[in-house]
Design a protein around this motif. Structure first.
Motif, mmCIF file in Angstrom:
data_model
loop_
_atom_site.group_PDB
_atom_site.id
_atom_site.type_symbol
_atom_site.label_atom_id
_atom_site.label_comp_id
_atom_site.label_asym_id
_atom_site.label_seq_id
_atom_site.Cartn_x
_atom_site.Cartn_y
_atom_site.Cartn_z
ATOM 1 N N SER A 299 49.138 31.250 -9.032
ATOM 2 C CA SER A 299 49.381 31.992 -7.793
ATOM 3 C C SER A 299 50.800 32.540 -7.782
ATOM 4 C CB SER A 299 49.159 31.085 -6.578
ATOM 5 O OG SER A 299 47.816 30.665 -6.482
ATOM 6 N N SER B 218 50.079 26.247 -7.090
ATOM 7 C CA SER B 218 49.462 26.828 -8.281
ATOM 8 C C SER B 218 50.457 27.714 -9.022
ATOM 9 C CB SER B 218 48.246 27.668 -7.891
ATOM 10 O OG SER B 218 47.883 28.550 -8.932
ATOM 11 N N PRO C 137 43.773 22.419 -3.170
ATOM 12 C CA PRO C 137 42.878 22.036 -4.269
ATOM 13 C C PRO C 137 42.118 20.757 -3.966
ATOM 14 C CG PRO C 137 45.204 21.805 -4.894
ATOM 15 C CD PRO C 137 45.174 22.539 -3.602
#
Length: 200
Positions: free
Chosen positions: A17, A14, A42
């Protein structure tokens, strides 16, 4: 007052993130709070919570994501490759390495940051065990021990349990920060998290 519990649910692939990581750690350090890092996938979270992988989203959502990534990387002066060579890949082993290190009771802050930057700055392949070995060593950990533990069935079980617990808490995307049970979704909620910690 009891011990403050701050959990960082993240996807290692991500960009959000990655963009939020340094600020999260600065906030936690300033407040004297330890962060528990819990990697999720995910591919496990989205189907269970109504989300969609990037390539299934409408083009308008995809293009706006890129616009926001450029804005936030400039805002915090963080390097970020918008289209990294190795994205997306199967990062189950990488997530398992974080869990393995955590369960071995070694500090994983550096490992999580190293893995996030590996995707979004260095364009490395988190699905490659040799790359992971190098990155684990770069983070100051024993790569042989961490990789061996990561491939143990108990680690796979922990990943599944962590995923179930996250979904039960209402986690549907990354990063999600959970402070004593209260959710803060997205790196753009870190200021709100900071204020919540100040109020304790």
């Amino acid at each position: 007052m009891g011990r403050t519990d701050l959990v960082h649910y993240h996807f290692l692939q991500s960009p959000w993130s990655y963009l939020g990581f340094d600020r999260l750690m600065e906030i936690a350090t300033r407040h004297g709070v330890t962060v528990r890092h819990i990697p999720l996938l995910p591919s496990d979270i989205f189907p269970a919570t109504g989300g969609a992988p990037l390539n299934k989203r409408h083009p308008s959502r995809q293009s706006y994501r890129l616009l926001e990534l450029e804005r936030w990387s400039r805002e915090f002066n963080l390097p970020l490759v918008l289209h990294p060579r190795h994205f997306p890949v199967d990062d189950r082993l990488a997530a398992s390495c974080v869990i393995a290190a955590r369960d071995m009771e070694v500090a994983v802050d550096g490992l999580v940051r190293t893995l996030l930057a590996a995707v979004w700055v260095e364009e490395l392949d988190l699905a490659d065990p040799d790359v992971l070995s190098m990155l684990i060593g770069k983070a100051g950990l024993n790569a042989t021990e961490v990789l061996a533990k990561a491939q143990d069935r108990s680690t796979e079980k922990t990943l599944a349990e962590d995923t179930e617990a996250a979904i039960a808490l209402g986690v549907f995307g990354a990063p999600t920060y959970v402070l004593d049970g209260e959710r803060f979704w997205g790196q753009d909620r870190l200021d709100t998290l900071d204020k919540a910690l100040s109020a304790r």
